[in-house]
Design an enzyme around this catalytic site. Structure first.
Site, PDB file in Angstrom:
ATOM      1  N   HIS A  52       1.010  -1.203   0.324  1.00 12.66           N
ATOM      2  CA  HIS A  52      -0.138   0.393   0.076  1.00 12.66           C
ATOM      3  C   HIS A  52       0.605   1.210  -0.207  1.00 12.66           C
ATOM      4  O   HIS A  52       1.842   1.927   0.733  1.00 12.66           O
ATOM      5  CB  HIS A  52      -0.857  -0.214   0.979  1.00 12.66           C
TER       6      HIS A  52
ATOM      7  N   GLU B  47       1.870   3.499   3.263  1.00 14.21           N
ATOM      8  CA  GLU B  47       2.225   3.316   4.028  1.00 14.21           C
ATOM      9  C   GLU B  47       3.910   2.890   4.329  1.00 14.21           C
ATOM     10  O   GLU B  47       4.677   1.742   3.809  1.00 14.21           O
ATOM     11  CB  GLU B  47       1.792   1.405   4.330  1.00 14.21           C
TER      12      GLU B  47
ATOM     13  N   HIS C 109       3.415  -3.838   6.399  1.00 11.45           N
ATOM     14  CA  HIS C 109       2.306  -2.476   6.218  1.00 11.45           C
ATOM     15  C   HIS C 109       1.838  -1.998   7.920  1.00 11.45           C
ATOM     16  O   HIS C 109       3.128  -2.000   9.066  1.00 11.45           O
ATOM     17  CB  HIS C 109       0.743  -2.798   6.525  1.00 11.45           C
TER      18      HIS C 109
ATOM     19  N   GLU D  13       2.241  -5.771  10.459  1.00 12.29           N
ATOM     20  CA  GLU D  13       2.111  -4.384  10.362  1.00 12.29           C
ATOM     21  C   GLU D  13       2.660  -3.555  12.041  1.00 12.29           C
ATOM     22  O   GLU D  13       2.634  -4.429  12.683  1.00 12.29           O
ATOM     23  CB  GLU D  13       0.209  -4.735  10.981  1.00 12.29           C
TER      24      GLU D  13
END
Length: 879
Positions: A163, A166, A277, A359
């Site tokens: 993405h 990010e 991410h 994440e």
């Protein structure tokens, strides 16, 4: 695009089984929203309408990426939201800067990677995985001691910024590259550790998978696609194949960057990987999607392994390990929130690479001043996770004649997930937790090989090299002729007639010795009388030893996923996560405690599934119109089966399946209880349930077992008359070279008194001939998607037939996926269901024995056709 219509005002939603969940293109302006999710219905509604939903910065809030049209739809649905920004939002990177600790532009990243490759040519190569949609290079840096040579070492990859908004992972990858290259060859403790990793691993780093989105300040690529929703999907695209078996690659038509990463990944033999991410602080492990309800736990066959490896990352990241949102800072992807077309699931399913999603930060793009702190939190985690690639079993598979590498499949008994060798070197790396395993090795045109008792320790991987023999080399198989003779002694008189048929099978190539077999069957009737006397003398001795063990104490592990409302005329799945089995390494006994409030227990069926995937039927439609399971305990040793009990079921009952099927498995992990309500109208509640597992042996009285041999004396006389049938077989051996076929023909008949000899011959070549059955098929009728296994949904479909008392052909073509409908007395002009096999048959109904046979296929996670193996239904358990 599959969608479901719903009314938001209803307390529950009738949703379709899946949605694309953000997979469509979103070109143009995108509003970044935060929406409070006060109920699961709101979250499911967003998914059902294909919004691109991402978990939000705090509990109870989700991020939604929406076009102007989708914003208007949110207004119409009455879903509250707050606009936090718009994309594209191109970032300003300031003056050209190649120092660490700041956010870098695409040009700066490319310059830094080129500089690293130039400064460390002995251990570094800069490569391209192709170009983005707008022509920007997807840069990959390879770090290893011999970067131009394929070696017997595992391949590992880190990928970031799928993405474009990010970028924290990109900067962590640059820190990681800098650390490995500058510490290599130094004498410090850390230098020696990192030197060993570089010398023994092929480490690939792709810091920026979505360069167009990164430049534009957008989540999406230049085509408007969310790249992490557009890999082949197990649910949407039926992407359950793999690269080794030659299943469809299915890259065409996907977003440009997805195609390039798929092609690059498939060109390597990666063992382990992770992708970075932001938006939360957690390690997310597969599956993100599977045949389970949305937002429920979806374990892989390697679930315990993924949990262990995820903890090896989170434990060194203090904010992650001490998370108040995720226990130990890890989560199953689907259990967190289901997505379809994610990269980690495709990696695991198609190319057999264990992949997780990490994440790194709650904010999508925290302040650049915080980047050194994020590196401090993630440095040891990134190294520890990399080191996991050296666990389990490793080795090389070669041709036993030429010693050339073999592209082979490596399987672990009891685990449906296979890994594959690198075709260039023949090396494999199977990640496994400590234990003792049975491994099998197979490849086209080679004789498969199985190795038992492979011990895996907690340190470096166990080395196991295998040489496979090509088919046709050494000993082979051939066709031949066989004759059989039999002799017998006795007294009696009789007459009889018989007929016999024989078949012979065999095939072989190459040089060597071959064996062939011929079989004959015959039937006859006869009558006879006889008398006989016999005497004998013997002596017998026996010895026995016994060990005693008392009733072990039992620890009840209660599910926290209850009470739970049972779906009316549908499925309910409840989970029990056993984190600490209290010292029990393997299950030796297990009881199920159950409380269900329901006014019509006869509508309910229940299946218990272990973390390893074994499923046991607890009960099927017992109790008729009675109420409740009140303090029910399902126990194999109970005095009465639940079939004969009466509601409310209070006390101990034997389940309809065998809980002993779980014996020998680990208690650790996610257990699933699935309850089916097969009739609309009555609702109920799963009040509580749990598993009672022995915590260890206790002292008590024991039983002894003994072995002995003995002979006895006896005399006897007898007379008798009877009729009988008999079968005879003959076997023969032959030798030959080259290719050969053998045929035998002849006639045999005999009648005898006292002693007799007979010869039987048959005719056959290659495969035996028999009456053609147009209804027999390579795939079981329950296997609606023809994948060689029976899934839970397919098993529950046959339970519908069981519950309805029968099945019949679908009234209109293609009215159902499997061509059948539940019920009795209607059309029977199609082939009977393969589960309807018990004689006399077919009777157009599924009985309990036939259903339990299908559960065997479900538990084995595979079945195969075996019409000549003597099974009643023509199928056998296993792949």
């Amino acid at each position: 695009m599959k969608r479901c219509m719903f009314l938001l005002l209803l307390p529950t939603l009738a949703l379709c089984s899946f949605s694309a969940y953000g997979a469509q293109a979103r070109p143009g302006r995108i509003a970044v929203l935060e929406a409070p999710v006060t109920t699961s219905a709101v979250a499911q509604a967003l998914q059902a309408w294909d919004f691109d939903v991402d978990r939000g910065p705090r509990p109870g809030v989700v991020r939604v990426y929406a076009t102007d049209e989708e914003v208007r739809l949110l207004d119409q649905l009455g879903i509250a939201y707050k606009v936090t920004g718009y994309q594209p939002d191109p970032p300003d990177f300031g003056p050209f800067d190649k120092s660490l600790g700041t956010y870098h532009s695409y040009a700066e990243i490319a310059a830094m990677l080129e500089g690293y490759a130039a400064a460390h040519p002995n251990i570094c190569r800069l490569q391209s995985a192709g170009n983005s949609h707008l022509g920007r290079t997807l840069w990959v840096l390879l770090i290893t001691d011999n970067p131009d040579i394929e070696e017997n070492e595992p391949e590992f990859k880190y990928i970031s910024t799928i993405h474009g908004d990010e970028p924290v992972g990109t900067e962590m990858c640059l820190y990681f590259i800098d650390l490995l290259l500058n510490a290599y060859g130094t004498e410090s403790t850390e230098g020696q550790r990192l030197t060993w990793l570089v010398d023994n691993t092929a480490i690939y780093v792709m810091p920026l998978m979505n360069p167009d989105g990164h430049v534009a300040g957008s989540r999406y690529n230049a085509q408007g696609y969310d790249l992490n929703r557009n890999f082949p999907s197990y649910i949407l695209d039926d992407a359950d194949g793999n690269i080794f078996d030659g299943d469809p690659f299915d890259a065409a038509g996907r977003p440009t960057e997805v195609q390039r990463v798929m092609e690059w990944t498939a060109s390597r033999s990666f063992t382990l990987s992770a992708n970075f991410h932001t938006g939360a602080v957690v390690v997310n492990y597969p599956f993100d999607e599977d045949n389970v309800p949305i937002n429920t736990y979806a374990p892989t066959p390697d679930d315990e392994l993924f949990i262990h490896m995820s903890k090896q990352y989170s434990i060194y990241n203090s904010p992650m390990w001490n998370s108040t949102s995720f226990l130990y800072g890890i989560t199953n992807g689907s259990d967190w929130y289901t997505i379809y077309g994610g990269m980690q699931d495709w990696n695991y399913r198609y190319v057999s690479c264990n992949d997780v999603t990490i994440e790194l930060a709650v904010p999508k793009k925290p302040s650049a001043s915080a980047l050194p702190t994020y590196w401090t939190n993630n440095k040891e985690s990134m190294l520890s996770y990399l080191e996991q690639v050296h666990k389990g079993v490793r080795g090389i598979v070669t041709d036993a004649v030429t010693a050339a590498p073999v592209y082979a499949k490596v399987e672990v008994q009891g685990n449906a997930h296979a890994v594959y060798t690198d075709p260039a070197v023949g090396n494999y790396h199977r990640l496994l937790l400590p234990g003792t395993y049975t491994l099998s090795f197979s490849a086209p045109d080679y004789v498969s090989q199985t190795v038992d008792g492979v011990v895996v320790a907690s340190g470096l991987a166990t080395r196991l090299d295998v040489a496979l023999m090509p088919v046709g080399e050494g000993e082979g198989e051939g066709e031949g002729e066989g004759e059989g003779e039999g002799e017998g002694e006795g007294e009696g008189e009789g007459e009889g007639e018989g007929e016999g048929e024989g078949e012979g099978e065999g095939e072989g190539e190459g040089e060597g010795e071959g064996e062939g077999e011929g079989e004959g069957e015959g039937e006859g009737e006869g009558e006879g009388e006889g008398e006989g006397e016999g005497e004998g003398e013997s002596e017998g001795e026996g010895e026995g030893e016994g060990e005693g063990e008392g009733e072990p104490s039992c620890v009840l592990h209660a599910s926290l996923d209850a009470p739970k409302t049972l779906a009316d005329d549908g499925l309910t799945v409840s989970i029990l996560d056993i984190l600490y089995p209290l010292g029990v390494a393997k299950i030796t006994d297990l009881d199920v405690h159950l409380d269900i409030a329901h006014p019509y227990t006869g509508q309910l069926s229940a299946v218990l599934e272990s973390p390893s995937g074994t499923a046991v039927l607890l009960f099927l439609n017992v109790g008729g119109s009675g109420d409740d399971f009140a303090g029910s305990i399902l126990d194999d040793e109970a005095p009465e089966s639940i079939i004969f009990g009466a509601p409310p079921f209070t006390g101990r009952y034997q389940p309809q399946g065998q809980l002993s099927d779980f014996d020998g498995e680990s208690a650790f992990g996610i257990w699933k209880l699935t309850i089916l309500d097969d009739t609309p109208g009555e609702t109920g509640t799963l009040s509580s349930w749990g598993l009672c597992i022995p915590s260890g042996p206790a002292e008590g009285e024991g039983e002894g077992e003994g072995e002995g041999e003995g002979e006895g004396e006896g005399e006897g006389e007898g007379e008798g008359e009877g009729e009988g049938e008999g079968e005879g077989e003959g076997e023969g051996e032959g030798e030959g070279e080259g290719e050969g076929e053998g045929e035998g023909e002849g006639e045999g008949e005999g009648e005898g008194e006292g002693e007799g000899e007979g010869e039987g011959e048959g005719e056959g070549e290659g495969e035996g001939e028999g009456e053609f059955d147009p209804c027999f098929d390579e795939y079981h009728a329950a296997d609606q998607d023809y994948d060689g296994r029976v899934s839970l949904s397919e098993l529950l479909r046959v339970i519908q037939f069981y519950n309805s008392g029968g099945h019949h052909c679908a009234l209109t073509p293609d009215a159902t996926e499997d061509g059948y409908q539940p019920g009795t007395g209607l059309a029977r002009d199609c082939c009977p269901h393969h589960s309807d096999y018990r004689t006399p048959g077919p009777d157009w109904r599924i009985d309990l024995y036939e259903l339990l046979r299908l559960i065997q296929f479900y538990n084995a996670k595979a079945y195969h056709v075996c019409p000549g193996a003597g099974t009643e239904d023509g199928f056998c358990v296993g792949p």
